[in-house]
Design a protein around this motif. Sequence first.
Motif, short mmCIF file in Angstrom:
data_model
loop_
_atom_site.label_atom_id
_atom_site.label_comp_id
_atom_site.label_asym_id
_atom_site.label_seq_id
_atom_site.Cartn_x
_atom_site.Cartn_y
_atom_site.Cartn_z
N MET A 17 -7.23 0.22 12.91
CA MET A 17 -8.58 0.08 12.35
C MET A 17 -9.10 1.41 11.80
N ASP A 18 -8.42 2.48 12.08
CA ASP A 18 -8.96 3.79 11.72
C ASP A 18 -9.39 3.85 10.27
N GLY A 19 -10.69 4.04 10.08
CA GLY A 19 -11.22 4.21 8.75
C GLY A 19 -11.60 2.96 8.00
N LEU A 20 -11.29 1.78 8.52
CA LEU A 20 -11.66 0.54 7.83
C LEU A 20 -13.16 0.29 8.02
N SER A 21 -13.80 -0.13 6.95
CA SER A 21 -15.24 -0.40 7.02
C SER A 21 -15.48 -1.86 7.39
N VAL A 22 -16.43 -2.08 8.28
CA VAL A 22 -16.75 -3.41 8.80
C VAL A 22 -18.24 -3.67 8.62
N LEU A 23 -18.55 -4.67 7.78
CA LEU A 23 -19.93 -5.10 7.62
C LEU A 23 -20.29 -5.99 8.80
N ILE A 24 -21.38 -5.66 9.48
CA ILE A 24 -21.87 -6.48 10.59
C ILE A 24 -23.15 -7.16 10.14
N VAL A 25 -23.13 -8.50 10.17
CA VAL A 25 -24.31 -9.29 9.82
C VAL A 25 -24.71 -10.05 11.09
N GLU A 26 -25.80 -9.62 11.69
CA GLU A 26 -26.25 -10.16 12.98
C GLU A 26 -27.74 -9.95 13.09
N ASP A 27 -28.49 -11.02 13.38
CA ASP A 27 -29.95 -10.90 13.45
C ASP A 27 -30.48 -10.54 14.83
N ASP A 28 -29.66 -10.53 15.84
CA ASP A 28 -30.07 -10.13 17.18
C ASP A 28 -29.67 -8.67 17.38
N TRP A 29 -30.67 -7.80 17.48
CA TRP A 29 -30.40 -6.37 17.55
C TRP A 29 -29.47 -6.00 18.70
N LEU A 30 -29.66 -6.60 19.87
CA LEU A 30 -28.81 -6.25 21.01
C LEU A 30 -27.35 -6.64 20.78
N VAL A 31 -27.14 -7.81 20.19
CA VAL A 31 -25.78 -8.26 19.89
C VAL A 31 -25.18 -7.36 18.81
N ALA A 32 -25.96 -7.06 17.78
CA ALA A 32 -25.48 -6.19 16.70
C ALA A 32 -25.09 -4.82 17.24
N GLU A 86 -15.55 1.97 18.79
CA GLU A 86 -14.54 2.30 19.80
C GLU A 86 -13.11 2.12 19.30
N ILE A 87 -12.91 1.18 18.38
CA ILE A 87 -11.54 0.96 17.90
C ILE A 87 -11.30 1.62 16.54
N GLY A 88 -12.21 2.50 16.16
CA GLY A 88 -11.97 3.33 14.98
C GLY A 88 -12.45 2.78 13.66
N GLY A 89 -13.24 1.72 13.69
CA GLY A 89 -13.79 1.18 12.45
C GLY A 89 -15.05 1.93 12.04
N TRP A 90 -15.40 1.81 10.78
CA TRP A 90 -16.61 2.41 10.25
C TRP A 90 -17.57 1.27 9.96
N VAL A 91 -18.75 1.31 10.56
CA VAL A 91 -19.71 0.20 10.48
C VAL A 91 -20.60 0.31 9.25
N VAL A 92 -20.69 -0.81 8.52
CA VAL A 92 -21.66 -0.97 7.44
C VAL A 92 -22.76 -1.84 8.02
N GLY A 93 -23.97 -1.35 8.02
CA GLY A 93 -25.07 -2.08 8.64
C GLY A 93 -25.31 -1.52 10.03
N PRO A 94 -25.60 -2.39 10.94
CA PRO A 94 -25.71 -3.84 10.81
C PRO A 94 -26.91 -4.27 9.99
N VAL A 95 -26.78 -5.45 9.40
CA VAL A 95 -27.86 -6.06 8.64
C VAL A 95 -28.20 -7.40 9.27
N ALA A 96 -29.45 -7.86 9.05
CA ALA A 96 -29.92 -9.05 9.76
C ALA A 96 -30.23 -10.25 8.88
N SER A 97 -30.01 -10.13 7.56
CA SER A 97 -30.36 -11.24 6.68
C SER A 97 -29.38 -11.33 5.51
N VAL A 98 -29.44 -12.44 4.82
CA VAL A 98 -28.60 -12.63 3.64
C VAL A 98 -28.96 -11.59 2.58
#
Length: 131
Positions: A1-16, A25-37
């Motif tokens: 996963m090192d360096g791969l970007s992951v978009l997180i779309v989740e409207d619950d802040w705690l879950v996001a 933790e597994i080496g991804g790069w997070v885009v967001g998180p975002v909560a809406s379309v």
Amino acid sequence: MDGLSVLIVEDDWLVADAIERQVDEIGGWVVGPVASVAEAMLALSRAMPDLALLDINLGRETSYAIADALAARGTPFIFVTAYDRSILPDRFAKRPLLSKPLSSAELRKELVEIGLAHRSTSADATHGQQR
């Protein structure tokens, strides 16, 4: 996963936040998180992630429009939901789905598998262009 970007779309802040920590933790790069379309589409207009995690139910809307946009671009995604697979429209019936509450081990397994497949596909495309 090192360096791969992951978009997180989740409207619950705690879950996001929990998902974001797991991706980090597994080496991804997070885009967001975002909560809406709208937020997700804006993020996609700025940069294309390597893959995405999509909560299906985003308040009064669903993430299906985001999934359609990702599918059209060939970007892998995983649905993350408390619902079962029967909620998915036919066009998404074979897409990966993780159930909430998320297991760190399950999330890691899916992200690593998709990340490896993405890397392989990207390497094949790059190799083909160099010929």
